[in-house]
Design an enzyme around this catalytic site. Structure first.
Site, PDB file in Angstrom:
ATOM      1  N   ASN A   1       0.890  -1.391  -0.187  1.00  0.00           N
ATOM      2  CA  ASN A   1      -0.154   0.061   0.427  1.00  0.00           C
ATOM      3  C   ASN A   1       1.106   1.621   0.066  1.00  0.00           C
ATOM      4  OD1 ASN A   1       0.464  -0.822   2.203  1.00  0.00           O
ATOM      5  ND2 ASN A   1      -1.093   0.875   3.292  1.00  0.00           N
TER       6      ASN A   1
ATOM      7  N   GLU B   1       4.646  -4.529  12.306  1.00  0.00           N
ATOM      8  CA  GLU B   1       2.936  -3.706  11.687  1.00  0.00           C
ATOM      9  C   GLU B   1       2.971  -4.251  10.877  1.00  0.00           C
ATOM     10  OE1 GLU B   1       3.907  -0.562  12.511  1.00  0.00           O
ATOM     11  OE2 GLU B   1       5.837  -0.059  13.065  1.00  0.00           O
TER      12      GLU B   1
ATOM     13  N   CYS C   1      -3.889   0.731   6.484  1.00  0.00           N
ATOM     14  CA  CYS C   1      -3.293  -0.291   7.887  1.00  0.00           C
ATOM     15  C   CYS C   1      -3.849   0.819   9.428  1.00  0.00           C
ATOM     16  CB  CYS C   1      -2.072  -0.662   8.342  1.00  0.00           C
ATOM     17  SG  CYS C   1      -1.235   0.834   8.550  1.00  0.00           S
TER      18      CYS C   1
ATOM     19  N   GLU D   1       7.823   2.355  14.048  1.00  0.00           N
ATOM     20  CA  GLU D   1       8.784   3.351  13.112  1.00  0.00           C
ATOM     21  C   GLU D   1       8.992   4.864  13.784  1.00  0.00           C
ATOM     22  OE1 GLU D   1       7.145   0.794   9.527  1.00  0.00           O
ATOM     23  OE2 GLU D   1       8.891   0.341   9.587  1.00  0.00           O
TER      24      GLU D   1
HETATM   25  N1  LIG Z   1       1.138  -1.183  10.643  1.00  0.00           N
HETATM   26  C1  LIG Z   1       1.992  -0.945   9.676  1.00  0.00           C
HETATM   27  O1  LIG Z   1       2.257   0.160   9.463  1.00  0.00           O
HETATM   28  C2  LIG Z   1       0.651  -1.964   8.341  1.00  0.00           C
HETATM   29  C3  LIG Z   1       1.110  -0.710   6.919  1.00  0.00           C
HETATM   30  C4  LIG Z   1       1.329  -1.360   5.647  1.00  0.00           C
HETATM   31  C5  LIG Z   1      -0.449  -2.153   5.826  1.00  0.00           C
HETATM   32  N2  LIG Z   1       0.280  -3.465   6.712  1.00  0.00           N
HETATM   33  C6  LIG Z   1      -0.988  -4.410   6.367  1.00  0.00           C
HETATM   34  O2  LIG Z   1      -0.682  -5.282   5.545  1.00  0.00           O
HETATM   35  C7  LIG Z   1      -1.842  -5.951   5.297  1.00  0.00           C
HETATM   36  C8  LIG Z   1      -1.927  -5.832   3.215  1.00  0.00           C
HETATM   37  O3  LIG Z   1      -0.232  -6.078   3.422  1.00  0.00           O
HETATM   38  P1  LIG Z   1      -0.192  -7.103   2.332  1.00  0.00           P
HETATM   39  O4  LIG Z   1      -1.085  -7.697   1.797  1.00  0.00           O
HETATM   40  O5  LIG Z   1       0.911  -7.420   1.507  1.00  0.00           O
HETATM   41  O6  LIG Z   1       0.300  -8.329   4.018  1.00  0.00           O
HETATM   42  P2  LIG Z   1       0.847  -9.687   3.416  1.00  0.00           P
HETATM   43  O7  LIG Z   1       1.170  -9.934   4.942  1.00  0.00           O
HETATM   44  O8  LIG Z   1      -0.176 -10.694   2.347  1.00  0.00           O
HETATM   45  O9  LIG Z   1       2.120  -9.385   3.420  1.00  0.00           O
HETATM   46  C9  LIG Z   1       3.365  -8.372   3.124  1.00  0.00           C
HETATM   47  C10 LIG Z   1       5.124  -8.762   2.687  1.00  0.00           C
HETATM   48  O10 LIG Z   1       4.603 -10.534   3.670  1.00  0.00           O
HETATM   49  C11 LIG Z   1       5.474 -11.009   1.980  1.00  0.00           C
HETATM   50  N3  LIG Z   1       5.306 -13.015   2.681  1.00  0.00           N
HETATM   51  C12 LIG Z   1       4.159 -13.288   2.920  1.00  0.00           C
HETATM   52  N4  LIG Z   1       3.893 -14.023   2.731  1.00  0.00           N
HETATM   53  C13 LIG Z   1       5.627 -14.082   3.696  1.00  0.00           C
HETATM   54  C14 LIG Z   1       6.118 -15.215   4.457  1.00  0.00           C
HETATM   55  N5  LIG Z   1       6.022 -16.380   4.949  1.00  0.00           N
HETATM   56  N6  LIG Z   1       7.322 -14.671   4.760  1.00  0.00           N
HETATM   57  C15 LIG Z   1       7.735 -14.248   4.577  1.00  0.00           C
HETATM   58  N7  LIG Z   1       7.347 -13.290   4.451  1.00  0.00           N
HETATM   59  C16 LIG Z   1       5.865 -13.211   3.349  1.00  0.00           C
HETATM   60  C17 LIG Z   1       4.723 -10.723   1.019  1.00  0.00           C
HETATM   61  O11 LIG Z   1       5.492 -11.724  -0.575  1.00  0.00           O
HETATM   62  C18 LIG Z   1       4.578  -9.141   1.034  1.00  0.00           C
HETATM   63  O12 LIG Z   1       6.386  -8.899   0.899  1.00  0.00           O
HETATM   64  C19 LIG Z   1      -3.076  -5.218   5.869  1.00  0.00           C
HETATM   65  O13 LIG Z   1      -3.380  -6.146   6.710  1.00  0.00           O
HETATM   66  C20 LIG Z   1      -2.114  -3.706   6.442  1.00  0.00           C
HETATM   67  O14 LIG Z   1      -3.614  -3.503   7.269  1.00  0.00           O
HETATM   68  C21 LIG Z   1       0.332  -2.574   8.528  1.00  0.00           C
HETATM   69  O1  LIG Z   2      -0.655   1.956   5.848  1.00  0.00           O
HETATM   70  C1  LIG Z   2       0.035   1.725   6.765  1.00  0.00           C
HETATM   71  C2  LIG Z   2       0.287   3.214   7.326  1.00  0.00           C
HETATM   72  C3  LIG Z   2       1.906   3.532   6.635  1.00  0.00           C
HETATM   73  C4  LIG Z   2       2.033   4.624   5.985  1.00  0.00           C
HETATM   74  N1  LIG Z   2       3.157   4.391   5.422  1.00  0.00           N
HETATM   75  C5  LIG Z   2       3.716   3.015   5.964  1.00  0.00           C
HETATM   76  N2  LIG Z   2       2.690   2.706   6.739  1.00  0.00           N
END
Ligand SMILES: NC(=O)c1ccc[n+]([C@@H]2O[C@H](COP(=O)([O-])OP(=O)(O)OC[C@H]3O[C@@H](n4cnc5c(N)ncnc54)[C@H](O)[C@@H]3O)[C@@H](O)[C@H]2O)c1
Ligand SMILES: O=CCc1c[nH]cn1
Length: 494
Positions: A157, A254, A288, A468
């Site tokens: 995202n 995160e 997120c 972060e």
């Molecule tokens: N808290 C935060 O700062 C924050 C920020 C952005 C997104 N998010 C969260 O991320 C999620 C959406 O992102 P997504 O769909 O890319 O998440 P995801 O967990 O599917 O994937 C995230 C990353 O992990 C990798 N990955 C997947 N399986 C793995 C494994 N077994 N071992 C190591 N790496 C692995 C993926 O290739 C990708 O690079 C939402 O739940 C969102 O809330 C959190």
């Molecule tokens: O998606 C969650 C907030 C954020 C923005 N940049 C990195 N994390």
């Protein structure tokens, strides 16, 4: 550059200061332009050998980098920040093409990214330990040392910004980093890698490997990786923690959220409506920390809802590269279907669609295969509905009435997540009283989803741990060495 014209033919891994094809791999992935549904890049997922080469490259750079003074590291980070600022529009364009967010927002994301590098450049020169006087003239001191090779794994995202939030503090502390972006958004992080090199970072200091779960696992399991910082979903976060525990590696997680936004009847209504829009519709709702459970005090429920629906219907959806677009396509078709599925389920469970919630087909024929939907406001929501309990990660706001402060606090905290929360009120005592009770890592008073890099960001409960941004993140990318100095003779007990 215009929508529908961009493709990437260069290699998407980065190692030893240049783009490379992976030495080995398992399967290929395609990256899309969500605005049109076109494939813009095809790449191989890195295998164990490529991951090892990236680690070796990072180890070599770490040997040089760790010896530099904080001020020397600072200069390189500042130069990288300057280049990002100079190339802001180009980087934002690439981000928009691969992610789908509006160019207006992508430009702000890039601003926050260079600000993050500037901020940690400022801290790099001031990292210091403490001196402790001991009896008899003896003394001790502490040194804050880097961890070594750190791994960053990112979500799709905020591709460039997530890489910046992880690499800036890591490099400022003297570490090297290997970053694995989401396979959905592999492109923009290469620009960051090239910029670090151009700014004077030693080759190998910041490497990129591409791939999905398997590549991520190789990284987490590698014996020479000292730390993993992960941004993504809760289920993946659990796996990362498990893998990292095998090597006793510290992790930063995160993760996702289902954050509450509480609107009291004494709020400034115009600001509260703006806050609710900011809390739900940035980056097509794929954020997120979004405040997707909007609790509104009953006296103002009708007025607030009417205004929020009016503003939501005005959001300009369409070609994300146009300056006046405020909502682009979602990341891909399966995700779009998933979000629409949540809305269907919400209707079945008794929620009322007050606006949007269906597909949007832009008039421009080149956008006909893009992944657009109309942002949605759901009324008549109850706490036990799926749309109120689960992270949707799309443009869907659930509005929930409440009567008293005690009641709303109980309901706001009734979730396994704890990333963010917000409160709108003119009563300053109430604002702080409510914030003190909210179980969330980031709380907003009379605003939502602003990201000053000076402030720590991260979750409570299942939204993760570690932070972060902010000064505290230095602690997550360094370790403390204690040196105990004897000025007298050894008094042996033997
Ligand atoms: N808290 C935060 O700062 C924050 C920020 C952005 C997104 N998010 C969260 O991320 C999620 C959406 O992102 P997504 O769909 O890319 O998440 P995801 O967990 O599917 O994937 C995230 C990353 O992990 C990798 N990955 C997947 N399986 C793995 C494994 N077994 N071992 C190591 N790496 C692995 C993926 O290739 C990708 O690079 C939402 O739940 C969102 O809330 C959190
Ligand atoms: O998606 C969650 C907030 C954020 C923005 N940049 C990195 N994390």
């Amino acid at each position: 550059m215009s929508t529908g014209s961009f493709t990437v033919s260069q290699a998407l891994n980065y190692r030893g200061g240049k783009r490379v094809q992976p030495a080995d791999g398992s399967g290929t992935e395609e990256a899309y332009e969500p605005a049109t549904g076109r494939v813009i890049a095809t790449f191989q997922c890195s295998g164990e050998k490529e991951v090892d080469l990236a680690v070796q490259s990072a180890k070599a750079a770490f040997k040089i980098w760790r010896k530099k003074s904080g001020m020397e590291r600072s200069r390189i980070l500042l130069e990288a920040a300057r280049i990002i600022r100079e190339r802001r529009d180009e980087i934002a364009t690439v981000e928009t093409i691969n992610n789908g967010k509006s160019i207006f927002e992508a430009q702000l994301d890039i601003d926050i990214s260079w600000q993050c590098l500037e901020y940690y450049a400022g801290l790099a020169g001031s990292m210091a330990g403490e001196h402790v006087q001991l009896p008899g003239g003896s003394f001790g001191y502490t040194i804050r040392e880097p961890l070594g090779v750190c791994v960053g794994i990112g979500a799709w995202n905020y591709p460039f910004q997530i890489a910046s939030w992880k690499s800036a503090p890591a490099l400022a502390c003297g570490n090297a980093m290997i970053f694995k972006p989401s396979p959905f958004t592999p492109v923009s992080v290469l620009l960051l890698a090239e910029i670090y090199t151009e700014a004077g970072a030693p080759p190998g200091l910041f490497n990129v490997v591409q791939g999905g779960a398997a590549t991520g696992q190789f990284l987490c399991q590698h014996r020479d990786v000292a730390k993993v910082s992960f941004t993504g979903s809760v289920p993946t976060g659990k796996k990362i923690m498990e893998l990292s525990s095998q090597g006793i590696k510290p992790v930063t997680l995160e993760l996702g959220g289902k954050s509450p936004l509480i609107i009291f009847s004494d709020c400034d209504m115009e600001n509260a409506v703006k806050g609710a829009m900011m809390a739900n519709f940035l980056t097509q709702g794929e954020v997120c920390c979004n405040g997707t459970r909007v609790f509104v005090q009953r006296e103002i429920l009708d007025k607030f809802t009417e205004e929020v629906v009016k503003q939501t219907q005005k959001i300009k959806i369409g070609d994300p590269l146009l300056e006046d677009t405020r909502m682009g396509p979602l990341i891909n078709r399966p995700h779009l279907q998933r979000v629409l599925g949540f809305i269907e389920q919400a209707k079945k469970q008794g929620a009322k669609v007050l606006c949007g919630g269906d597909l949007y087909v832009p008039g421009d024929p080149k956008l006909k295969d893009g992944y657009y939907m109309k942002p949605c406001v759901l009324g008549n929501c109850k706490d036990d509905m799926t749309c109120v309990k689960e992270e949707i990660f799309g443009p869907v706001m659930s509005v929930l009435p409440f009567d008293t402060e005690a009641e709303v606090l109980e309901r706001a905290n009734d979730t396994t997540f704890g990333l963010a929360a917000g409160v709108f009120t003119r009563d300053i005592q109430r604002a702080h009283r409510v914030v003190a009770e909210l179980q969330a890592g980031v709380c907003y008073v009379n605003n939502y989803n602003v990201s000053p890099v000076e402030l720590p960001f991260g979750g409570y409960k299942m939204s993760g741990f570690g932070r972060e941004n902010g000064r505290v993140t230095i602690e997550y990318y360094s370790q403390l060495k204690t040196v105990c100095v004897e000025m007298g003779d050894v008094e042996s007990v033997f």
